[in-house]
Design an enzyme around this catalytic site. Structure first.
Site, PDB file in Angstrom:
ATOM      1  N   ASN A 178      23.711  20.820  90.987  1.00 39.63           N
ATOM      2  CA  ASN A 178      24.000  22.134  90.415  1.00 39.63           C
ATOM      3  C   ASN A 178      24.339  22.023  88.933  1.00 39.63           C
ATOM      4  O   ASN A 178      23.910  22.837  88.129  1.00 39.63           O
ATOM      5  CB  ASN A 178      25.180  22.776  91.161  1.00 39.63           C
ATOM      6  CG  ASN A 178      24.713  23.493  92.430  1.00 39.63           C
ATOM      7  OD1 ASN A 178      23.554  23.892  92.533  1.00 39.63           O
ATOM      8  ND2 ASN A 178      25.610  23.633  93.390  1.00 39.63           N
ATOM      9  N   ASP A 188      26.657  16.070 105.051  1.00 34.22           N
ATOM     10  CA  ASP A 188      27.018  16.552 103.719  1.00 34.22           C
ATOM     11  C   ASP A 188      26.125  15.840 102.702  1.00 34.22           C
ATOM     12  O   ASP A 188      26.025  14.606 102.702  1.00 34.22           O
ATOM     13  CB  ASP A 188      28.502  16.228 103.465  1.00 34.22           C
ATOM     14  CG  ASP A 188      29.020  16.940 102.231  1.00 34.22           C
ATOM     15  OD1 ASP A 188      29.619  18.020 102.390  1.00 34.22           O
ATOM     16  OD2 ASP A 188      28.816  16.420 101.116  1.00 34.22           O
ATOM     17  N   GLU A 208      27.364  22.559 100.845  1.00 37.12           N
ATOM     18  CA  GLU A 208      26.288  21.633 101.202  1.00 37.12           C
ATOM     19  C   GLU A 208      26.587  20.936 102.525  1.00 37.12           C
ATOM     20  O   GLU A 208      26.089  19.863 102.805  1.00 37.12           O
ATOM     21  CB  GLU A 208      26.065  20.612 100.077  1.00 37.12           C
ATOM     22  CG  GLU A 208      27.229  19.656  99.812  1.00 37.12           C
ATOM     23  CD  GLU A 208      28.305  20.217  98.874  1.00 37.12           C
ATOM     24  OE1 GLU A 208      28.442  21.462  98.768  1.00 37.12           O
ATOM     25  OE2 GLU A 208      29.026  19.403  98.260  1.00 37.12           O
TER      26      GLU A 208
END
Ligand SMILES: [Mg+2]
Length: 460
Positions: A341, A333, A376
């Protein structure tokens, strides 16, 4: 293979005769007595094949055929014209308005039934392909597909198996004038079989009498049975009047036939129609394949998705049980991904995910399964790998992310790290969902231990 057949004729006796023949073979027959009624009935009843008389008082068969082919509700229904004349000019006219074939009155039963079976087979295949295509569209599997674009298609290869060398030259000269077509010629049954295997032609034209005493019907059925030519167009050239041989050729899987003597134009029109049909079905088939691929591939990274990964893991488990070898499951991860983002935007976020996918691919083995599980979060499953290998690879992956910044298209350098949780499965302790859970627990430990870490979950 019963089907619904619309018989169109202005003379009641003609309709009766055809109806009796077809009904005796268990076809469901509906009737129309004029052009307008034919069009209305076809729209309403959706027959599988239309047998259409040419000479009728209100509209002639050509006009009806044009109407049917212009209407989206009926354009896919095959049309066979029934005519009193076998003049080549009339055939060409009928083919030009979209008819599939002609039957000359009085109708030969074998020719009728072989043609009806042939058209039904084609129609059933198309209906099935279209149905699957619409299902994939409804499932959203085709949303990433480009619409079919004929411009990029390669040339069609047309292979000739004529009766004489001279005939082959005439065909070649005429067919070579078609756009985007390459012609190859053969001189015997054996050569035709070999060449078909090597060149995988899109269309094959076979004369009833092959050179060197070959057997044309045997050639057709052999070509149909082979994977390289199963979907190829096949047109059979029939010597003077041999209608029953033509019927046999249709039953053996030839797409269409032409009766000698014929105008070259007729062969060209039939070939063109069959090639267009093939392009359309090829397109539907490839949409379906791509659609199926989309069902298991993550479109952003090109990696497998969760659906595929969980399915495939079971296979790895089964193999581990057989071999008795350990295997490793890694959950990865990206650290603080949401921040990327939020600060540099989703485009940059997508770039990071793609780049991360590449770095994973560069640092694991070809046999390892890599999947994007969502967001992710990525999964790597390494068959036949114990904790030593897993330690080595997971550490290498962690460094591959940390050591080199991710660069956005605006040139912004992002320093990113990844946390990795690893679980080692033994052949006796390898239930897929339990393994993913263990790898997840290890991942949480890596996160809470300060991120940019590899953590192992030790089996109880
Ligand atoms: Mg009539």
């Amino acid at each position: 293979m019963p089907g619904r057949i619309l018989v169109v004729d202005d003379v009641a006796t003609n309709r009766l005769i055809l109806k009796a023949k077809l009904a005796a073979s268990y076809y469901d027959v509906i009737e129309a007595d004029c052009g307008q009624a034919a069009f209305d009935t076809a729209r309403k009843e959706q027959p599988d094949v239309i047998l259409l008389d040419i000479m009728m008082p209100d509209m002639d068969g050509y006009e009806v055929c044009e109407l049917l082919k212009a209407c989206p509700e009926t354009s896919h229904i095959p049309v066979v014209m029934v005519t009193a004349s076998s003049a080549p000019k009339e055939r060409i006219r009928g083919l030009s308005v979209g008819a599939d074939d002609f039957l000359v009155k009085p109708i030969n039963d074998k020719a009728l039934f072989a043609r009806v079976r042939n058209l039904l087979r084609v129609k059933i295949m198309f209906d099935e392909l279209k149905l699957r295509d619409s299902t994939s569209r409804e499932l959203g599997l085709s949303e990433f597909l480009e619409p079919g674009d004929g411009a990029e298609r390669e040339n069609d290869t047309v292979m000739l198996a004529p009766a004489t060398k001279g005939q082959g030259d005439v065909w070649r000269e005429r067919i070579s004038r078609m756009p985007n077509v390459e012609v190859i010629g053969t001189c015997s049954e054996r050569e035709a079989l070999n060449m078909a295997r090597l060149e995988q032609p899109d269309a094959i034209i076979v004369h009833q009498r092959l050179m060197e005493d070959g057997d044309s019907l045997r050639l057709i059925s052999a070509l149909r049975a082979r994977p390289e030519t199963r979907q190829a167009v096949m047109i059979y050239i029939v010597s003077d009047g041999a209608i029953e041989t033509a019927a046999k050729a249709l039953d053996l899987g030839t797409s269409d036939y032409v009766m000698e003597p014929f105008e070259p134009e007729e062969l060209i029109i039939r070939l063109r129609t069959q090639l267009q049909r093939k392009h359309y079905s090829d397109q539907l088939r490839s949409n379906m394949r791509d659609g199926l691929k989309m069902a298991v591939i993550d479109p952003l990274t090109g990696l497998y998705n969760r659906r595929y990964a969980t399915q495939h893991m079971q296979k790895i488990v089964d193999r581990a049980k057989e071999s008795g070898n350990d295997f490793a499951v890694m959950m990865m991860d990206l650290d603080r991904f949401k921040l990327i983002n939020d600060t540099v935007g989703h485009d940059a976020g997508d770039m990071v995910l793609k780049e991360f996918a590449l770095r994973i691919q560069e640092n694991v083995r070809g046999v390892d399964l890599i999947a994007r599980m969502g967001g992710e979060e990525f999964l790597v499953v390494m068959p036949d790998a114990g904790s030593m290998v897993a330690k080595h690879v997971s550490e290498r992956l962690r460094r591959a992310v940390e050591s080199k910044p991710f660069v956005t298209k605006d040139g912004v350098e992002l320093n990113i790290t990844v946390s990795i949780g690893v679980a080692i499965a033994s052949s006796t302790n390898c239930e897929p969902s339990a393994l993913i859970k263990r790898a997840d627990l290890a991942l949480y430990a890596a996160k809470s231990g300060g991120r940019n870490l590899v953590s192992f979950h030790e089996a109880a």
